[in-house]
Design a protein around this motif. Sequence first.
Motif, PDB file in Angstrom:
ATOM      1  N   PHE B 161       0.833  -1.202   0.000  1.00 11.38           N
ATOM      2  CA  PHE B 161       0.000   0.000   0.000  1.00 11.38           C
ATOM      3  C   PHE B 161       0.862   1.244   0.000  1.00 11.38           C
ATOM      4  CE2 PHE B 161      -2.392   3.412   1.871  1.00 11.38           C
ATOM      5  CZ  PHE B 161      -3.563   3.344   1.154  1.00 11.38           C
ATOM      6  N   ILE B 162       1.872   1.264   0.859  1.00 13.08           N
ATOM      7  CA  ILE B 162       2.654   2.490   0.969  1.00 13.08           C
ATOM      8  C   ILE B 162       3.430   2.743  -0.322  1.00 13.08           C
ATOM      9  CG2 ILE B 162       4.739   1.487   2.037  1.00 13.08           C
ATOM     10  CD1 ILE B 162       3.243   4.696   3.245  1.00 13.08           C
ATOM     11  N   LEU B 163       3.934   1.661  -0.941  1.00 12.68           N
ATOM     12  CA  LEU B 163       4.689   1.855  -2.185  1.00 12.68           C
ATOM     13  C   LEU B 163       3.795   2.384  -3.302  1.00 12.68           C
ATOM     14  CD1 LEU B 163       7.052  -1.217  -2.114  1.00 12.68           C
ATOM     15  CD2 LEU B 163       7.630   1.184  -1.789  1.00 12.68           C
ATOM     16  N   SER B 164       2.647   1.758  -3.475  1.00 17.23           N
ATOM     17  CA  SER B 164       1.785   2.213  -4.578  1.00 17.23           C
ATOM     18  C   SER B 164       1.229   3.588  -4.279  1.00 17.23           C
ATOM     19  CB  SER B 164       0.665   1.205  -4.827  1.00 17.23           C
ATOM     20  OG  SER B 164      -0.100   1.068  -3.676  1.00 17.23           O
ATOM     21  N   SER B 165       1.001   3.855  -3.018  1.00 18.03           N
ATOM     22  CA  SER B 165       0.491   5.162  -2.643  1.00 18.03           C
ATOM     23  C   SER B 165       1.523   6.249  -2.942  1.00 18.03           C
ATOM     24  CB  SER B 165       0.136   5.115  -1.162  1.00 18.03           C
ATOM     25  OG  SER B 165      -0.284   6.351  -0.745  1.00 18.03           O
ATOM     26  N   MET B 166       2.775   5.956  -2.606  1.00 24.25           N
ATOM     27  CA  MET B 166       3.851   6.913  -2.895  1.00 24.25           C
ATOM     28  C   MET B 166       3.945   7.168  -4.399  1.00 24.25           C
ATOM     29  SD  MET B 166       5.398   8.010  -0.308  1.00 24.25           S
ATOM     30  CE  MET B 166       3.864   8.105   0.516  1.00 24.25           C
ATOM     31  N   PHE B 167       3.868   6.065  -5.137  1.00 27.61           N
ATOM     32  CA  PHE B 167       3.996   6.185  -6.588  1.00 27.61           C
ATOM     33  C   PHE B 167       2.898   7.085  -7.154  1.00 27.61           C
ATOM     34  CE2 PHE B 167       3.246   4.354 -10.892  1.00 27.61           C
ATOM     35  CZ  PHE B 167       4.423   4.810 -11.445  1.00 27.61           C
ATOM     36  N   SER B 168       1.668   6.847  -6.689  1.00 30.02           N
ATOM     37  CA  SER B 168       0.564   7.645  -7.216  1.00 30.02           C
ATOM     38  C   SER B 168       0.698   9.095  -6.773  1.00 30.02           C
ATOM     39  CB  SER B 168      -0.762   7.062  -6.771  1.00 30.02           C
ATOM     40  OG  SER B 168      -0.922   7.220  -5.394  1.00 30.02           O
ATOM     41  N   SER B 169       1.171   9.304  -5.546  1.00 29.74           N
ATOM     42  CA  SER B 169       1.362  10.687  -5.103  1.00 29.74           C
ATOM     43  C   SER B 169       2.403  11.390  -5.959  1.00 29.74           C
ATOM     44  CB  SER B 169       1.814  10.719  -3.644  1.00 29.74           C
ATOM     45  OG  SER B 169       0.834  10.150  -2.850  1.00 29.74           O
ATOM     46  N   ALA B 170       3.439  10.634  -6.321  1.00 32.63           N
ATOM     47  CA  ALA B 170       4.476  11.233  -7.166  1.00 32.63           C
ATOM     48  C   ALA B 170       3.894  11.661  -8.508  1.00 32.63           C
ATOM     49  CB  ALA B 170       5.609  10.235  -7.365  1.00 32.63           C
ATOM     50  N   LEU B 171       3.083  10.776  -9.097  1.00 31.48           N
ATOM     51  CA  LEU B 171       2.437  11.130 -10.364  1.00 31.48           C
ATOM     52  C   LEU B 171       1.615  12.396 -10.209  1.00 31.48           C
ATOM     53  CD1 LEU B 171       1.030   7.773 -11.779  1.00 31.48           C
ATOM     54  CD2 LEU B 171       2.974   9.085 -12.587  1.00 31.48           C
ATOM     55  N   LEU B 172       0.850  12.405  -9.123  1.00 26.60           N
ATOM     56  CA  LEU B 172      -0.042  13.533  -8.897  1.00 26.60           C
ATOM     57  C   LEU B 172       0.748  14.826  -8.709  1.00 26.60           C
ATOM     58  CD1 LEU B 172      -3.299  13.207  -7.327  1.00 26.60           C
ATOM     59  CD2 LEU B 172      -1.947  14.890  -6.196  1.00 26.60           C
ATOM     60  N   LEU B 173       1.820  14.713  -7.931  1.00 26.09           N
ATOM     61  CA  LEU B 173       2.652  15.898  -7.676  1.00 26.09           C
ATOM     62  C   LEU B 173       3.267  16.419  -8.971  1.00 26.09           C
ATOM     63  CD1 LEU B 173       4.860  15.632  -4.511  1.00 26.09           C
ATOM     64  CD2 LEU B 173       3.130  17.309  -5.093  1.00 26.09           C
ATOM     65  N   TYR B 174       3.704  15.482  -9.809  1.00 25.67           N
ATOM     66  CA  TYR B 174       4.280  15.896 -11.085  1.00 25.67           C
ATOM     67  C   TYR B 174       3.237  16.646 -11.895  1.00 25.67           C
ATOM     68  CZ  TYR B 174       6.943  15.652 -15.406  1.00 25.67           C
ATOM     69  OH  TYR B 174       7.618  15.980 -16.545  1.00 25.67           O
ATOM     70  N   GLY B 175       2.025  16.120 -11.898  1.00 32.18           N
ATOM     71  CA  GLY B 175       0.938  16.808 -12.588  1.00 32.18           C
ATOM     72  C   GLY B 175       0.722  18.200 -12.036  1.00 32.18           C
ATOM     73  N   LEU B 176       0.735  18.310 -10.711  1.00 39.15           N
ATOM     74  CA  LEU B 176       0.513  19.617 -10.093  1.00 39.15           C
ATOM     75  C   LEU B 176       1.634  20.583 -10.440  1.00 39.15           C
ATOM     76  CD1 LEU B 176      -0.882  18.739  -6.561  1.00 39.15           C
ATOM     77  CD2 LEU B 176      -2.088  19.146  -8.697  1.00 39.15           C
TER      78      LEU B 176
END
Lengths: 495, 480
Positions: B161-176
Amino acid sequence: MNILSLFVLVPLLMMLGLWAARTLSQVRGVMVAGSSVLLLLAIWLVVDYLGLRAGGATEEMLFTDSVMWYAPLHICYAVGVDGISVVMLLLSAIIVFTGTFASWKLKPLTKEYFLWFTLLSTGVFGFFISVDLFTMFMFYEVALIPMYLLIGVWGSGRKEYAAMKLTLMLMGGSAFLLIGILGIYYGAGAQTMNVLEIARLHIPEEMQRIFFPAVFVGFGVLGALFPFHTWSPDGHASAPTAVSMLHAGVLMKLGGYGCFRVAMYLMPEGLAMWGDVFLVLTTISVVYGAFSAVVQTDLKYINAYSSVSHCGLVLFALLMMTRTSCTGAVLQMLSHGLMTALFFALIGMIYGRTHTRDVRQLSGLMKIMPFLAVGYVLAGLANLGLPGLSGFVAEMTVFVGSFEHTDLFHRACTIIATTSIVITAVYILRVVGKILYGTCHNPEHLKLTDATWDERVAVICLVVCVAGLGLAPWWVSDAVSASVEPIVSQLSVFN
Amino acid sequence: MNNYMSAVLSLHAELSLIVVLVVVFLADLFRSRPGGRGLRVLVCALMLVQVLLNLSPDTRELFGGMYVNTPFTSVVKSILSAGTLLVFLQSGEWTRRPDTAIREGEFYVITLSTLLGMFFMLSAGHFLIFYVGLEMASIPMACLVAMDKKRRQSAEAGAKFILSSMFSSALLLYGLSLLYGTTGTLYFADLPDVLQSGGLERLALVLFIAGMGFKMSLVPFHLWTADVYQGAPTGVTAYLSVISKGAAAVALAVVVRFVFPALTDDWSVVLALLSVVTITLGNLMAVLQHDMKRFMAFSSISQAGYIVLGVLAGSPAGMASLAFYVAIYVVANVAVFAVISTVEQHGGGRTDREAFNGLYATNPRLTLVMTLALFSLGGIPPFAGFFSKFFIFAAAFEAGWHLVVFLALLNTIISLYYYLLVVKAMYISTPAEGSAFGSPIHSSRGVRLCLALCTLGVCVLGVLSCFYENLFQWADMLPW
């Protein structure tokens, strides 16, 4: 309080009563009381309706009432009846009443069985009183889902397979139906869900072309439209007696009623485009169902395929779009509902004694159980259209009405469909001769007894109705014919 | 000073939740012996009050528009709080177990802190607050998932969970960051005016949707879901599948609709595709599952696809249907998980479907609750799920997504099939030899209360029209 709402309220109260019931006799008491009340209500409604019409009431629907339910989507709890729905309500009440007696000795879990059975009948009654698309659809689905458990738990044979197949196919139909209903609602400008009001609005033709087949197929699945009928033989063969009765007797009529009231009434231009396609399919249903019944050896399968044929005839007659043929379609719904319920009741009673439904293993039952055998003969004769019984009146009206359509294609279809009468005679007489007459070869069967009192109540009720409709059809056909008129005149503008 | 106070008090939803959190934390700290009932009663009572405190009748902006609270978001917060309350009620049997009793307080505190994160995410008026809220909602979740320390699967699930969550947050942050680079602002209120429909903005949008897709477990971002749901303690799975998913869905709807109106054509096509793929694959995978928790994981994936239909509608009706759908989904899904958890706790930890065989013979009421909840999830009237499905389909249909709605409708048949498989196991199948349920299960009072409330919700929320109509009004009043 509107009298029509009682048709939903009474079953709900019955369910509460069943929930509270502790002993078997209490369960039976609730069921008998409730279904009697429903039957009396239906009879009273018919009398009242005929009285009002005779007194000059000319509105399309009587006893109308409407309460806003979901304002953002214009969903109302709207009720109303015309001649067609009054007849259907009466039919449903008769079948629920006789079905209660037909499942008198059902075991195990009698209470749960009747709970689901009553929920099913709530859906059926609710459907026939509704004039709002949403509530109609809701009650339609309420009537479907109890079938799964009724067949799955209390059925026989390949019950799990049959229950799943039936539920999924009918739910598949309702998926088409739902998209069609949304199409109608938004096509008509998203102002109302009331069928009567939408009928006065115009749905754009290109939307009708897409959504007419969706609605027609959606209801047609339940009306055993070829090639979507395959749930019906398996489902009916596996279901317990009263469920087969209610399902073949009433639930399949929901299909025809819905096709007429929703698909054809609201989308006449869609009908003009698709009518011939569906007419071919229904002709196939009629003939193919009859031929399939000839080769079956299981009594329930014979009757199930016979139902496919006869319900096909309902849709067939509706698609002919003349006033006489549509009246005939409603008469056929009523007639088939009564006689198929009688058939399934008798088959259930015979199966309960002999533990087989295989035609090849039964013979000479007339001497062993004369009451049931005579009932079976009467049901058979009604089925093959003997004058004096309900089948004759219905099929005669259907075929005469269909032949009124002067178009060559329609006449050709009519002629093909009439062959089903002959084939029906073949499979009915063959079965009657095989299982009822001759000498009984199975010594076990000689020990069996004739019908008990509860079974006699169910059979006598249905036989009286079948004969009554056959001998005095005019009060039904006049009421139906008057109510068919506004829909048929709507259709004739575009066809 | 007075102004300042009133401004702070506009945060009443978050403030009251913080108060609950602190009180529970302190109570846990000074608790004499673990395993008692006191703490759960306390947290449930406080949450009951908190549910009502969320509601606010008017729109408030704070901190220069970084925080926006509308009646609509306030009612969504209440739905989430109420769902959390239901999860707490049903987790009693799990938290009483000797190995978890000592961590009962932590369970409540961490869950509440993720809820707090979701509140901020929902009320964000600026992507910074949005992101902080999102992270606050996901990082503690990993602790929750790994709460069953002694079970290897649970720890594994936590890591996943933490790994996939981090990954998705990274994607989101890049988008932002792309968004900030192209427009120079992260305020929701300012973005629509300056947002062009260029390539970079589109990339930002896609990354944002991908990030949120992970949180909502939309296909193809769903790969973590089944393992995490199976490994996590059942109460946590329930929380993850309803509250976390519901919050992410509403947040996604708010952002795409109000921040990206210039790119409506793009996001609606992307979401339409995601929705159809999610519903279909989720359903097809669910058919293959035997473990009930994995099964519910795929079922919840497909449910997320239906929720996206509400986002797709992009209208007040769509928003209202979305919130309504989430509310109904919360009660039905929590009921299912409560039953699964009860069977698990009393049946030797079994969560496979065969464990439910013949349940009706010994536990008719439990079976009835499960049946009603499954029917609601499958969209069978007169249960609430039918209404929520109908409204969400109607909203998407109104927006012109006829084909998408039709495909979703066909999928309801598949979903009905696998829900009926469970019904079949309970009513028709005969129990296996040596089944754990020779006798009726006596579940705890909390579980029974939770099941009663859920069943009431499933039966009543659809038939009573006032809930949806009010949601509709509030959604209509959204300021953007």
